[in-house]
Design a protein around this motif. Sequence first.
Motif, mmCIF file in Angstrom:
data_model
loop_
_atom_site.group_PDB
_atom_site.id
_atom_site.type_symbol
_atom_site.label_atom_id
_atom_site.label_comp_id
_atom_site.label_asym_id
_atom_site.label_seq_id
_atom_site.Cartn_x
_atom_site.Cartn_y
_atom_site.Cartn_z
ATOM 1 N N PRO A 164 35.860 46.704 42.781
ATOM 2 C CA PRO A 164 36.258 48.072 42.441
ATOM 3 C C PRO A 164 37.061 48.769 43.533
ATOM 4 O O PRO A 164 38.001 49.493 43.242
ATOM 5 C CB PRO A 164 34.924 48.773 42.221
ATOM 6 C CG PRO A 164 33.946 47.697 41.977
ATOM 7 C CD PRO A 164 34.423 46.500 42.706
ATOM 8 N N ARG A 165 36.702 48.531 44.793
ATOM 9 C CA ARG A 165 37.436 49.247 45.845
ATOM 10 C C ARG A 165 38.828 48.680 46.031
ATOM 11 O O ARG A 165 39.788 49.420 46.225
ATOM 12 C CB ARG A 165 36.673 49.174 47.159
ATOM 13 C CG ARG A 165 35.500 50.103 47.134
ATOM 14 C CD ARG A 165 34.620 49.844 48.305
ATOM 15 N NE ARG A 165 33.252 49.866 47.825
ATOM 16 C CZ ARG A 165 32.229 50.268 48.543
ATOM 17 N NH1 ARG A 165 32.411 50.644 49.790
ATOM 18 N NH2 ARG A 165 31.033 50.294 48.029
ATOM 19 N N VAL A 166 38.927 47.360 45.970
ATOM 20 C CA VAL A 166 40.264 46.750 46.037
ATOM 21 C C VAL A 166 41.113 47.293 44.891
ATOM 22 O O VAL A 166 42.313 47.545 45.039
ATOM 23 C CB VAL A 166 40.140 45.220 45.941
ATOM 24 C CG1 VAL A 166 41.507 44.583 45.849
ATOM 25 C CG2 VAL A 166 39.367 44.690 47.122
ATOM 26 N N ASN A 167 40.463 47.503 43.777
ATOM 27 C CA ASN A 167 41.141 48.038 42.616
ATOM 28 C C ASN A 167 41.765 49.395 42.952
ATOM 29 O O ASN A 167 42.930 49.661 42.659
ATOM 30 C CB ASN A 167 40.102 48.198 41.502
ATOM 31 C CG ASN A 167 40.718 48.215 40.133
ATOM 32 O OD1 ASN A 167 41.872 47.839 39.966
ATOM 33 N ND2 ASN A 167 39.955 48.664 39.149
ATOM 34 N N ALA A 168 40.975 50.246 43.591
ATOM 35 C CA ALA A 168 41.483 51.568 43.963
ATOM 36 C C ALA A 168 42.634 51.447 44.946
ATOM 37 O O ALA A 168 43.662 52.116 44.803
ATOM 38 C CB ALA A 168 40.359 52.403 44.559
ATOM 39 N N ILE A 169 42.481 50.544 45.901
ATOM 40 C CA ILE A 169 43.568 50.375 46.880
ATOM 41 C C ILE A 169 44.832 49.929 46.168
ATOM 42 O O ILE A 169 45.923 50.450 46.394
ATOM 43 C CB ILE A 169 43.164 49.344 47.946
ATOM 44 C CG1 ILE A 169 41.996 49.892 48.765
ATOM 45 C CG2 ILE A 169 44.341 49.024 48.845
ATOM 46 C CD1 ILE A 169 41.419 48.905 49.751
ATOM 47 N N GLY A 170 44.663 48.955 45.280
ATOM 48 C CA GLY A 170 45.815 48.457 44.533
ATOM 49 C C GLY A 170 46.553 49.594 43.850
ATOM 50 O O GLY A 170 47.782 49.662 43.866
ATOM 51 N N PHE A 171 45.792 50.503 43.249
ATOM 52 C CA PHE A 171 46.484 51.607 42.599
ATOM 53 C C PHE A 171 47.147 52.535 43.606
ATOM 54 O O PHE A 171 48.311 52.904 43.449
ATOM 55 C CB PHE A 171 45.541 52.432 41.720
ATOM 56 C CG PHE A 171 46.221 53.693 41.256
ATOM 57 C CD1 PHE A 171 47.173 53.628 40.259
ATOM 58 C CD2 PHE A 171 45.982 54.909 41.879
ATOM 59 C CE1 PHE A 171 47.871 54.763 39.867
ATOM 60 C CE2 PHE A 171 46.670 56.054 41.492
ATOM 61 C CZ PHE A 171 47.610 55.974 40.484
#
Length: 756
Positions: A146-153
């Motif tokens: 989930p956090r990588v997901n946020a970074i990706g965005f």
Amino acid sequence: MTDRAVVQGTLLALLAGGLLVLWLRSRRAVRAESDGGYTTREEIAFEVDRLQSQLYRWLTTTNHRDIGVLYIVFGTAAGLWGGTDAMMLRTELLTPPADIWTPETYNALFTTHGLTMLIFFVLPVFFGIGNYFVPLLIGADDMAFPRVNAIGFWLLPPALLLARMGLLVQVGGQVLSLFLPEDAIRFFLTVREVSVGWTLYAPLSVQQPNPQIDLLLLGLHLSGIATTVGAINFIVTIAYERADAVSWGDLDIFSWNMLVTSGLALFAFPLLGSALVMLLLDRNLGTAFFATGGGGPILWQHLFWFWGHPEVYILFLPATGLMSTVLPKFVGRKLFGYKFIVYSTLGLGVLSFGVWAHHMFTSGVDPRLKASFMAISIAIAVPSAIKVFNWLTTMWDGEIDTSAPFILCAGSIGTFIVGGVTGVFLAVVPIDILYHGTYYVVGHFHLIVVGIIPFMMMAAGYYWYPLMTGRWYDRRLAKFQSGLVIFGSTVTFMTLLVIGGLGLPRRQAIYPPEYQVANQIATVGAYVIGLSALLWLYNMVASYWRGDVVRTTDPWDLKATNQFTREWQWFEERMIEKYDLEPATPESTRRAYAPELEPIGMLGGVGSVVENVYRNAGRAAVGGFVGTVLMAGGLGTAVVVDVLDPASFGEIAELVGLGPDPLLGTLLFLVGGTVTWPLLFLAFSDYLPGQLMFETGLVFATLISTGFAVAFYTGQAGLALVGYLGFVLVAHWAYGLGLTVTFQYLRSRGPREGRR
Ligand code: HEM
Ligand SMILES: [Cu+2]
């Protein structure tokens, strides 16, 4: 440059202002939440505290649905920005001379339009839809990281700003020049939007001094990192976070497509990143990767297109996944050929890396190399066609619900076919050499990039809107908007195909006056697309707080056709939990055609065909006999009136290597008529969802009559040819009717079959 900066700046400011007003109003009206529910129409006070906490929430969220929404909003905004570029492009082309914007502005427009659309619009929106729905569809709690997901965005907004800094700096320069002397703001006056084309071909991209090119390269690099990170997250999520009940064979088609897309991105984007670094080095540190004498300008093209072609598939595969997801729900039938669609998706993924040089047929590439790329490029049409056939077959005999998502699906299939077929022509070296660099190419790829990507985004948006917001959009407006966007795209891009076919070069602000009328038609079409996009936006935003509340757990009546898929089950649970709704029960349930339920023989599909043949042989022979007798009447008449040469039966025997003996040929013909064709018909009829009825027989007969017409042709011309074709067709229809009527009769007498 000035005029353009002002126009775009003003438009963006207007858009931002409009959104702000809408948002402020929405704060005071009812709030709906993106979590599958709605709140009541209570007044919510305008509190700073609440605002702050909301801001904090959206900036720091790691929830896959929140991030999905962020992606979708970001991508939509970028799409509107790139769409503004497109409208400005088409506006310039209203008149033959470059009198609305300057040629330099025009060059910048097609560069930024292409880049913004390809990089910042399509993938973010699809990643958004994927983020929101893939976990729901596979029964996962969230994305794997989930956090990588946020970074990706969050890498994306700075990437977009870097890439399109030129416009912002120009507008800034305009404003500053009112107060400051030119010397003080030199930087603002040297940076301008990039105008070397979105393919950034060397040597121009190396030599142009505009510092914005460097910023663009950095922005693209950053977006590449964002994409790679997001792709890894999708792959891991789909591979490892599936619920126990979801095996690979049960994975829904949209997730399959996101998986393949992510796989492609994982291979393609790091490569783009390296190429961008090389270009940056060439520009700033004097390396010679793309300089003549060094690696050479062609090297750039190889590297660029090795990313660029798969990128096209990265963009369009999720759209096909959405089609395979949405279409069945609105025709009340299960997706036809699930396995074949999965295989074709995988096939497209692999093949897409093998065709990049078809973009370089006019460059100095070895002709033998070109020939092999031509072959693979033509071959790649096959998996795409498989998808189309499966969609068409899914619709066959369905109970069509002509709501907005269906209209968009049907329109997409149409534009996709034209876009795809024109692409096959471009894959052929000599034809590409003629049409490369003309509007034919622009027409071809826009029929795909507009004709399926945004259409499917809208269709999915309409389909899942009740789930995401707990409200309904204006469904009449949606239908109108869907029709409008299909109409506009057809007018615009078909016209471009035509003027390209007539030879009008693309990427030129100035064009010969004889093309003016056509260009104006295309521009009006483009405005229609623009208008429909605004209507869509209005519908989505306004309905968010004004739309009717969804009062059922099954808004699309999916239970009635057994298509109440996982994300809707999730929705149902939430609605029951939050609002005490009763689970919806359908009035009636129909049995949606479900290929999965069909017995799979020993050899998978092949085995079941063999079983079918065995089961049906007797019936086939009787039907085939009746059909053949009827047909013989027609063919006999054709021989008598001298439009069919009996000797041509000999050619049939020759065709299979038995020598030109008419008797043997006739025998073969009878075997075919009584055994082979009826068996084929029965074997396929199990897979063809249509009822075993006259229509099916007529279609089948018409199809095989084309083969007959070719095989038995003996050089008839003029009236004889017309008569020949007429008799062949009528005789085959007689055959088809004889076949199906017999089958119907036998079936009505025989034991009841469970099959259909
Ligand atoms: C709103 C509808 C759109 C219109 C009216 C439109 C119009 C145009 C025009 C007039 C050009 C310039 C052609 C030239 O001079 O060579 C162009 C190029 C291009 N467009 Fe669009 N476009 C639209 C939507 C899109 C979308 C949705 C995408 C991507 C998903 C896209 C991607 C591109 C690309 C990659 C180019 C090529 C730039 C180049 O190579 O010169 N367009 N478009
Ligand atoms: Cu390509």
